[in-house]
Design a protein around this motif. Structure first.
Motif, PDB file in Angstrom:
ATOM      1  N   ILE A  13      62.714  60.280  18.183  1.00 24.33           N
ATOM      2  CA  ILE A  13      62.894  61.525  18.348  1.00 24.33           C
ATOM      3  C   ILE A  13      62.597  62.393  17.253  1.00 24.33           C
ATOM      4  O   ILE A  13      61.896  63.401  17.206  1.00 24.33           O
ATOM      5  N   ILE A  33      62.549  66.815  21.365  1.00 28.06           N
ATOM      6  CA  ILE A  33      64.073  66.752  21.100  1.00 28.06           C
ATOM      7  C   ILE A  33      64.819  67.565  22.095  1.00 28.06           C
ATOM      8  O   ILE A  33      64.348  68.559  22.552  1.00 28.06           O
ATOM      9  N   TRP A 130      69.232  56.924  26.242  1.00 24.87           N
ATOM     10  CA  TRP A 130      68.904  57.661  25.144  1.00 24.87           C
ATOM     11  C   TRP A 130      68.634  56.352  24.009  1.00 24.87           C
ATOM     12  O   TRP A 130      69.401  55.604  23.737  1.00 24.87           O
ATOM     13  N   PHE A 348      66.353  67.388  30.618  1.00 20.73           N
ATOM     14  CA  PHE A 348      65.241  66.601  30.500  1.00 20.73           C
ATOM     15  C   PHE A 348      64.784  66.301  32.094  1.00 20.73           C
ATOM     16  O   PHE A 348      65.690  66.282  33.011  1.00 20.73           O
TER      17      PHE A 348
HETATM   18  C1  LMR Z   1      67.708  64.033  22.182  1.00 19.80           C
HETATM   19  O1  LMR Z   1      67.976  63.194  23.030  1.00 19.80           O
HETATM   20  O2  LMR Z   1      66.640  64.417  21.942  1.00 19.80           O
HETATM   21  C2  LMR Z   1      69.242  64.813  21.597  1.00 19.80           C
HETATM   22  O3  LMR Z   1      70.219  64.167  22.110  1.00 19.80           O
HETATM   23  C3  LMR Z   1      68.931  64.964  20.116  1.00 19.80           C
HETATM   24  C4  LMR Z   1      68.840  63.507  19.283  1.00 19.80           C
HETATM   25  O4  LMR Z   1      69.767  63.368  18.744  1.00 19.80           O
HETATM   26  O5  LMR Z   1      68.258  62.481  19.711  1.00 19.80           O
END
Ligand code: LMR
Length: 397
Positions: A13, A33, A130, A348
């Motif tokens: 990211i 991001i 994530w 998102f």
């Molecule tokens: C993301 O997923 O883009 C955000 O949570 C920022 C990060 O720290 O990755």
């Protein structure tokens, strides 16, 4: 001395943010991001936060170390925000909350704690999740596994498969769950689905670990805390890491917290002690300015209601961008279905674009997405949405 050090491949990211900043093309669009940009494409400073900072500056004062667990009024306000001011778990003293260095700091402290006290447990996270979740828990020494979550065929949650997977886990397995605005898919569990999962977590003796990074960006501030409150109401012992980075637009201030809901006040005291010890061994104590912002914005009635309005505006702007992108793409490619932009929630959307298509978007059209196909809708505005739709249509055609 350092020749043997392995090169770092870079974060998937943050590396894209660097590439975006270095890109000289004038019409470039950053949808990579998870950062909320306003209609002008700027990172906003919320008025509630600006006023809180003015009050802090006016009060002056020294800059002592905070305690390892953070500022008391900040922690109290965080608890009230998460659970509701009069929640029985708070009255009974069963919640151990520490102020942390963003919710990433909280997630990591909680993970270190769990590795120390549940050393043979493994961690289960949604497929996908994530990127940094896996990395963070593996860094603590955990084996990390996935449970089914996103169903590409329906664009929803593969709920039956998810539930069946959790039903098969050994007791004391750690289950990471996104409380709202799932990152990266934007596909959330419904309340009815949470209500079906909670008995599984309870009966199997699983340790739920909620990540709440986007409170207020889904349905509303209280609405997005549904999972936290439902787990607490059911009497579960669990962790929740929460962030103000997005909801207060204070990314670099590192405003976050970690709460452990425990079976009794005595256990909460034990857990709090070990969380403090973990903090002390890592970064000693959390940031003072972050505590001041959170405590003022949440604790001052006028600032609080201003903040709630500002969160609502951000949420509604994201929804408007979802509708605009959906309409533009449906016009351009009438044979294709883009309903997912309307049903997914939070910053998102999972577009289903392949890594090759994402590369083409970036290289030929200067539109940046994460290679998984995740798009940050909060980077769209009424000036760039048509260009983005055109670029996506070109790539899909
Ligand atoms: C993301 O997923 O883009 C955000 O949570 C920022 C990060 O720290 O990755």
């Amino acid at each position: 001395m350092f020749e043997h050090v392995q090169p770092y491949a870079g974060d998937p990211i943050f590396a894209l943010v660097d590439a975006f900043n270095a890109d000289p093309r004038p019409g470039k669009v950053n949808l990579s991001i998870g950062i909320y940009f306003d209609e002008q494409g700027r990172l906003p400073v919320l008025d509630s936060v600006r006023r809180a900072e003015a009050l802090l500056l006016e009060a002056g004062g020294a800059k002592p170390y905070l305690p390892m667990e953070g500022d008391a009024s900040c922690r109290r306000e965080v608890q009230a925000l998460l659970f509701g001011r009069d929640h029985a778990a708070l009255r009974q003293g069963r919640v151990a909350t520490i102020q942390t260095v963003g919710s990433s700091g909280g997630l990591r402290v909680g993970a270190d704690f769990l590795k120390a006290w549940f050393p043979s447990s493994a961690v289960w996270m949604s497929d996908p999740t994530w990127d940094n979740h896996r990395s963070m828990f593996e860094a603590c020494g955990f084996a990390v596994h996935g449970y089914p979550y996103y169903d590409a065929a329906t664009g929803g949650v593969a709920f039956d498969r998810m539930k069946a997977a959790l039903e098969g886990l050994p007791a004391r397995s750690i289950v990471l769950l996104h409380a709202c605005c799932h990152n990266p898919t934007g596909v959330d569990l419904t309340r009815a689905q949470w209500d079906q999962l909670i008995p599984v977590l309870a009966q199997r003796g699983l340790i739920a670990y909620l990540d709440l990074a986007y409170q207020g960006f889904g349905e509303g501030i209280d609405e997005d805390a549904y999972a936290v409150r439902a787990l607490a109401n059911a009497g579960l012992a669990f962790f929740v890491a929460n962030s103000f980075s997005k909801s207060m637009s204070v990314y670099g201030e590192r405003c976050g917290a970690l709460s452990a809901v425990c079976p009794s006040a005595a256990e909460a005291a034990l857990v709090l002690g070990q969380l403090k010890f973990t903090v002390r061994r890592n970064y000693s104590s959390p940031p003072l300015h972050a505590a001041g912002i959170v405590a003022r914005v949440l604790g001052d009635a006028a600032l609080r209601s201003q903040w709630e309005g500002e969160v609502a505006q951000m949420r509604e702007r994201i929804l408007a961008m979802r509708r605009a992108l959906h309409a533009a793409l449906t016009r351009k490619l009438p044979g294709r279905r883009f309903e997912y932009f309307l049903t997914q929630r939070g910053m998102f959307s999972y577009t289903g674009l392949t890594p090759a298509q994402v590369d083409e978007l970036r290289e030929r059209h200067a539109v940046y997405l994460i290679r998984s196909g995740r798009m940050c809708i909060a980077g769209l505005n009424s000036r760039n949405v048509a260009t983005v739709a055109e670029a996506i249509a070109a790539v899909l055609a």
